[in-house]
Enzyme design. Structure first.
Site, PDB file in Angstrom:
ATOM      1  N   HIS A   1      -9.463   1.108   5.053  1.00 51.47           N
ATOM      2  CA  HIS A   1      -8.163   1.263   5.726  1.00 51.47           C
ATOM      3  C   HIS A   1      -8.338   2.169   6.949  1.00 51.47           C
ATOM      4  CE1 HIS A   1      -4.008   2.340   6.505  1.00 51.47           C
ATOM      5  NE2 HIS A   1      -3.678   1.268   5.816  1.00 51.47           N
TER       6      HIS A   1
ATOM      7  N   SER B   1       3.519  -2.313  10.303  1.00 57.46           N
ATOM      8  CA  SER B   1       4.978  -2.264  10.431  1.00 57.46           C
ATOM      9  C   SER B   1       5.678  -3.570  10.079  1.00 57.46           C
ATOM     10  CB  SER B   1       5.370  -1.805  11.842  1.00 57.46           C
ATOM     11  OG  SER B   1       4.845  -0.523  12.107  1.00 57.46           O
TER      12      SER B   1
ATOM     13  N   GLU C   1      -5.333  -5.186  10.750  1.00 55.80           N
ATOM     14  CA  GLU C   1      -4.311  -4.161  10.933  1.00 55.80           C
ATOM     15  C   GLU C   1      -4.562  -3.414  12.234  1.00 55.80           C
ATOM     16  OE1 GLU C   1      -2.441  -2.988   6.978  1.00 55.80           O
ATOM     17  OE2 GLU C   1      -4.207  -1.763   7.195  1.00 55.80           O
TER      18      GLU C   1
ATOM     19  N   LYS D   1       0.105   4.268  -0.237  1.00 54.00           N
ATOM     20  CA  LYS D   1      -0.545   5.427   0.403  1.00 54.00           C
ATOM     21  C   LYS D   1      -0.375   6.695  -0.453  1.00 54.00           C
ATOM     22  CE  LYS D   1       0.241   3.276   4.833  1.00 54.00           C
ATOM     23  NZ  LYS D   1       0.150   3.393   6.249  1.00 54.00           N
TER      24      LYS D   1
ATOM     25  N   GLU E   1      -6.657   4.483   8.122  1.00 53.50           N
ATOM     26  CA  GLU E   1      -6.406   5.915   7.908  1.00 53.50           C
ATOM     27  C   GLU E   1      -7.639   6.593   7.318  1.00 53.50           C
ATOM     28  OE1 GLU E   1      -2.805   5.277   5.743  1.00 53.50           O
ATOM     29  OE2 GLU E   1      -1.799   4.730   7.607  1.00 53.50           O
TER      30      GLU E   1
ATOM     31  N   GLY F   1       2.469   2.070  10.731  1.00 49.36           N
ATOM     32  CA  GLY F   1       3.399   3.179  10.547  1.00 49.36           C
ATOM     33  C   GLY F   1       4.076   3.629  11.833  1.00 49.36           C
TER      34      GLY F   1
ATOM     35  N   ASN G   1       0.870  -1.187   0.000  1.00 45.23           N
ATOM     36  CA  ASN G   1       0.000   0.000   0.000  1.00 45.23           C
ATOM     37  C   ASN G   1       0.905   1.235   0.000  1.00 45.23           C
ATOM     38  OD1 ASN G   1      -1.802   2.040   0.529  1.00 45.23           O
ATOM     39  ND2 ASN G   1      -2.271   1.403   2.622  1.00 45.23           N
TER      40      ASN G   1
HETATM   41  C1  PEP Z   1      -0.707  -0.125   5.882  1.00 42.17           C
HETATM   42  O1  PEP Z   1      -0.621   0.873   5.213  1.00 42.17           O
HETATM   43  O2  PEP Z   1      -1.711  -0.825   5.741  1.00 42.17           O
HETATM   44  C2  PEP Z   1       0.372  -0.472   6.824  1.00 42.17           C
HETATM   45  C3  PEP Z   1       0.292  -1.596   7.463  1.00 42.17           C
HETATM   46  O3  PEP Z   1       1.406   0.421   6.940  1.00 42.17           O
HETATM   47  P1  PEP Z   1       2.844   0.138   7.629  1.00 42.17           P
HETATM   48  O4  PEP Z   1       3.362  -1.155   7.052  1.00 42.17           O
HETATM   49  O5  PEP Z   1       3.682   1.313   7.264  1.00 42.17           O
HETATM   50  O6  PEP Z   1       2.629   0.018   9.103  1.00 42.17           O
END
Ligand code: PEP
Length: 255
Positions: free
Chosen positions: A97, A215, A169, A11, A99, A175, A9
């Protein structure tokens, strides 16, 4: 062991040209033998979907979008429809997601409409679920995730579930550099399978791919991807680095 899925992803990162370059770098680094054992996709920004689709053409890397709108077409300024995503080569689309839940205030109801629209247009939705740090500390995380799944999957038929992916997640791990332990991930993945089994049946739950996100990087990928019930990963930060992303794909292919 079932074939894993590794999704990147990107983003709101990378220009048009940078996206093309990253997609090319990723495909150059991927060994076709590795790709026989694993599925992978990248989700660039809307504006780069076309150029990335061109860059991954004739490879095993698939294309996904980061979002979708739940109407077919019309006066919805700024939104992107399912048929537009199909026309540019998308096979997958992320829905819900964290975010978008946090910054755009997407509710389970809105996310459900997006999931339904994706399915109607034969796009494979990746439904994201996960609890906040507060919800984990208050030990209500299972209830939160259960509600996200029940409401997110409202009116989704058993037949449509074969093309749907769930990404667990935990918000506190996205992040942040923090990640769930393999046991935490495994427990939640088994819990999600139980919820899906109750909603549908065992057959649907067993066939469902459940990704972990939060992460994941080149260093922790092996232990996370080896955890029981983890069928792959949704990766943000580390998917922006061709070397690290392809290393994770190689790791996933060996498990
Ligand atoms: C994500 O964007 O779904 C995500 C898990 O980001 P990151 O790997 O940076 O934590």
């Amino acid at each position: 062991m079932r074939r894993k899925l590794i999704a990147g992803n990107w983003k709101m990162n990378l220009s048009y040209k940078e996206s093309e370059k990253l997609a090319k770098n990723i495909t150059e680094k991927l060994d076709p033998k590795v790709m026989q054992k694993i599925d992978t996709l990248v989700c660039p920004s809307f504006i780069s979907l076309g150029i990335v689709n061109k860059a991954i053409k004739d490879t095993e890397v698939k294309l996904g979008a980061q979002d979708i709108y739940y109407e077919n077409d019309g006066a919805y300024t700024g939104e992107v429809s399912a048929s537009m995503l199909k026309s540019v080569g998308c096979e997958y689309v992320i829905a819900g997601h964290s975010e978008r839940r946090k910054y755009i205030h997407e509710t389970n109801k809105i996310i459900n409409r997006k999931v339904r629209k994706a399915i109607e247009f034969e796009l494979k939705p990746i439904l994201c679920v996960g609890e906040s740090l507060e919800e984990r500390e208050d030990e209500i995380f299972e209830g939160v995730v259960e509600k996200q799944i029940i409401e997110g999957l409202s009116e989704i038929t058993k037949e449509s579930m074969k093309d749907l992916v769930i990404a667990y997640e935990p918000v506190w791990a996205i992040g942040t550099g923090l990640n769930a332990t393999p046991k935490q991930a495994s427990d939640m993945h088994l819990f999600i399978a139980k919820v899906v089994s109750k909603l549908y049946d065992n057959e649907v739950a067993e066939a469902l791919l459940i990704l972990y996100g939060g992460s994941v990087n080149g260093k922790n990928a092996k232990e996370i991807l080896s955890a029981c019930g983890v069928d792959g990963a949704l990766i943000g930060g580390a998917s922006l680095k061709a070397d690290e992303f392809t290393d994770i794909i190689k790791i996933g292919a060996q498990i």
